[in-house]
Motif scaffolding. Sequence first.
Motif, PDB file in Angstrom:
ATOM      1  N   UNK A 248       0.807  -1.220   0.000  1.00  0.00           N
ATOM      2  CA  UNK A 248       0.000   0.000   0.000  1.00  0.00           C
ATOM      3  C   UNK A 248       0.843   1.275   0.000  1.00  0.00           C
ATOM      4  N   UNK A 249       1.766   1.345  -0.957  1.00  0.00           N
ATOM      5  CA  UNK A 249       2.567   2.548  -1.135  1.00  0.00           C
ATOM      6  C   UNK A 249       1.766   3.651  -1.827  1.00  0.00           C
ATOM      7  N   UNK A 250       0.777   3.268  -2.607  1.00  0.00           N
ATOM      8  CA  UNK A 250      -0.121   4.231  -3.257  1.00  0.00           C
ATOM      9  C   UNK A 250       0.631   5.347  -3.970  1.00  0.00           C
ATOM     10  N   UNK A 251       1.729   4.978  -4.650  1.00  0.00           N
ATOM     11  CA  UNK A 251       2.470   5.946  -5.442  1.00  0.00           C
ATOM     12  C   UNK A 251       3.483   6.767  -4.668  1.00  0.00           C
ATOM     13  N   UNK A 252       3.730   6.434  -3.409  1.00  0.00           N
ATOM     14  CA  UNK A 252       4.647   7.236  -2.594  1.00  0.00           C
ATOM     15  C   UNK A 252       5.721   6.365  -1.942  1.00  0.00           C
ATOM     16  N   UNK A 253       6.967   6.781  -2.078  1.00  0.00           N
ATOM     17  CA  UNK A 253       8.089   6.153  -1.373  1.00  0.00           C
ATOM     18  C   UNK A 253       8.954   7.254  -0.771  1.00  0.00           C
ATOM     19  N   UNK A 254       9.120   7.241   0.535  1.00  0.00           N
ATOM     20  CA  UNK A 254      10.104   8.131   1.156  1.00  0.00           C
ATOM     21  C   UNK A 254      11.485   7.630   0.748  1.00  0.00           C
ATOM     22  N   UNK A 255      12.372   8.512   0.412  1.00  0.00           N
ATOM     23  CA  UNK A 255      13.723   8.104   0.014  1.00  0.00           C
ATOM     24  C   UNK A 255      14.440   7.356   1.132  1.00  0.00           C
ATOM     25  N   UNK A 256      14.138   7.681   2.374  1.00  0.00           N
ATOM     26  CA  UNK A 256      14.825   7.032   3.491  1.00  0.00           C
ATOM     27  C   UNK A 256      14.432   5.575   3.674  1.00  0.00           C
ATOM     28  N   UNK A 257      13.390   5.127   2.987  1.00  0.00           N
ATOM     29  CA  UNK A 257      12.968   3.725   3.087  1.00  0.00           C
ATOM     30  C   UNK A 257      14.064   2.782   2.574  1.00  0.00           C
ATOM     31  N   UNK A 258      14.863   3.269   1.651  1.00  0.00           N
ATOM     32  CA  UNK A 258      15.826   2.406   0.975  1.00  0.00           C
ATOM     33  C   UNK A 258      16.948   1.914   1.893  1.00  0.00           C
ATOM     34  N   UNK A 259      17.214   2.608   2.974  1.00  0.00           N
ATOM     35  CA  UNK A 259      18.238   2.124   3.915  1.00  0.00           C
ATOM     36  C   UNK A 259      17.808   0.816   4.573  1.00  0.00           C
TER      37      UNK A 259
ATOM     38  N   UNK B  83       0.730  -0.709  -5.425  1.00  0.00           N
ATOM     39  CA  UNK B  83       1.941   0.055  -5.727  1.00  0.00           C
ATOM     40  C   UNK B  83       1.557   1.512  -5.999  1.00  0.00           C
ATOM     41  N   UNK B  84       0.529   1.685  -6.815  1.00  0.00           N
ATOM     42  CA  UNK B  84       0.052   3.026  -7.139  1.00  0.00           C
ATOM     43  C   UNK B  84       0.586   3.587  -8.441  1.00  0.00           C
ATOM     44  N   UNK B  85       1.881   3.436  -8.693  1.00  0.00           N
ATOM     45  CA  UNK B  85       2.477   3.961  -9.928  1.00  0.00           C
ATOM     46  C   UNK B  85       3.588   3.032 -10.402  1.00  0.00           C
ATOM     47  N   UNK B  86       3.861   3.099 -11.693  1.00  0.00           N
ATOM     48  CA  UNK B  86       5.000   2.359 -12.239  1.00  0.00           C
ATOM     49  C   UNK B  86       6.326   2.899 -11.707  1.00  0.00           C
ATOM     50  N   UNK B  87       6.366   4.170 -11.356  1.00  0.00           N
ATOM     51  CA  UNK B  87       7.588   4.740 -10.793  1.00  0.00           C
ATOM     52  C   UNK B  87       7.966   4.034  -9.492  1.00  0.00           C
ATOM     53  N   UNK B  88       6.983   3.697  -8.662  1.00  0.00           N
ATOM     54  CA  UNK B  88       7.253   2.952  -7.427  1.00  0.00           C
ATOM     55  C   UNK B  88       7.807   1.577  -7.781  1.00  0.00           C
TER      56      UNK B  88
ATOM     57  N   UNK C  71      12.368  -2.041  -7.944  1.00  0.00           N
ATOM     58  CA  UNK C  71      13.046  -3.066  -8.748  1.00  0.00           C
ATOM     59  C   UNK C  71      14.487  -2.684  -9.064  1.00  0.00           C
ATOM     60  N   UNK C  72      14.806  -1.404  -9.088  1.00  0.00           N
ATOM     61  CA  UNK C  72      16.183  -0.978  -9.345  1.00  0.00           C
ATOM     62  C   UNK C  72      17.074  -1.183  -8.116  1.00  0.00           C
ATOM     63  N   UNK C  73      16.452  -1.377  -6.984  1.00  0.00           N
ATOM     64  CA  UNK C  73      17.181  -1.515  -5.727  1.00  0.00           C
ATOM     65  C   UNK C  73      17.527  -2.972  -5.408  1.00  0.00           C
ATOM     66  N   UNK C  74      16.556  -3.860  -5.535  1.00  0.00           N
ATOM     67  CA  UNK C  74      16.696  -5.287  -5.214  1.00  0.00           C
ATOM     68  C   UNK C  74      15.716  -6.071  -6.081  1.00  0.00           C
ATOM     69  N   UNK C  75      15.894  -7.384  -6.192  1.00  0.00           N
ATOM     70  CA  UNK C  75      14.877  -8.186  -6.877  1.00  0.00           C
ATOM     71  C   UNK C  75      13.510  -7.970  -6.208  1.00  0.00           C
ATOM     72  N   UNK C  76      12.490  -7.787  -7.028  1.00  0.00           N
ATOM     73  CA  UNK C  76      11.154  -7.429  -6.543  1.00  0.00           C
ATOM     74  C   UNK C  76      10.149  -8.505  -6.917  1.00  0.00           C
ATOM     75  N   UNK C  77       9.389  -8.960  -5.914  1.00  0.00           N
ATOM     76  CA  UNK C  77       8.242  -9.847  -6.138  1.00  0.00           C
ATOM     77  C   UNK C  77       7.019  -9.129  -5.602  1.00  0.00           C
ATOM     78  N   UNK C  78       5.887  -9.328  -6.257  1.00  0.00           N
ATOM     79  CA  UNK C  78       4.693  -8.661  -5.769  1.00  0.00           C
ATOM     80  C   UNK C  78       3.444  -9.086  -6.489  1.00  0.00           C
ATOM     81  N   UNK C  79       2.351  -8.514  -6.024  1.00  0.00           N
ATOM     82  CA  UNK C  79       1.025  -8.734  -6.598  1.00  0.00           C
ATOM     83  C   UNK C  79       0.389  -7.366  -6.832  1.00  0.00           C
TER      84      UNK C  79
END
Length: 168
Positions: free
Chosen positions: A9-20, A34-39, A44-52
């Motif tokens: 339930x990111x709904x198109x939003x990711x805080x940059x600090x989440x990546x740590x 997810x909300x957006x393809x940008x999310x 996916x650019x950070x780690x292998x991503x699985x999802x629904x």
Amino acid sequence: MLKIALLSDTHGHLDETIFKYFDDRDEIWHAGDFGTLEVVERLASCKPLKGVYGNIDGAAIRAKFPEDVWMEIEGMKIFITHIAGSPGKYTPRVRKLLPEKKPALLICGHSHILKVMRDKVYNMMYMNPGAAGNEGFHKMKTLLRFSIDNGHLHDLEVIELGSRGMLL
């Protein structure tokens, strides 16, 4: 051993600090909305991503992700879907699948309510990581981190990302 970061339930939003919180993880799992393809692309650019996909996700995200993921990791049978309900209150679709497929771990999102508990009726763990985005009624943005090793969950952590609508 597989180390996982689980969010929903990111709904198109990711805080940059989440990546740590992904640094020492092997994979990121997303339980829908997810909300957006940008999310999707950023995760996916950070780690292998699985999802629904979730109920708010449009055709582009639905083309990339299924409604359900069934997999076996480190000897553990896992079921991920966005809308499952919760122990004692599963949706009819999920209630039908559980006795047939017998997962050891059910992961879902949708409710924006963080909940991790053992379901004794279906002899499985239930995980909902809450919501990591700003949309919804939740007050605290959350995610889960855990490991799966030889059919067992280890090192479960609840990560609070800050109040909804506020950047860390």
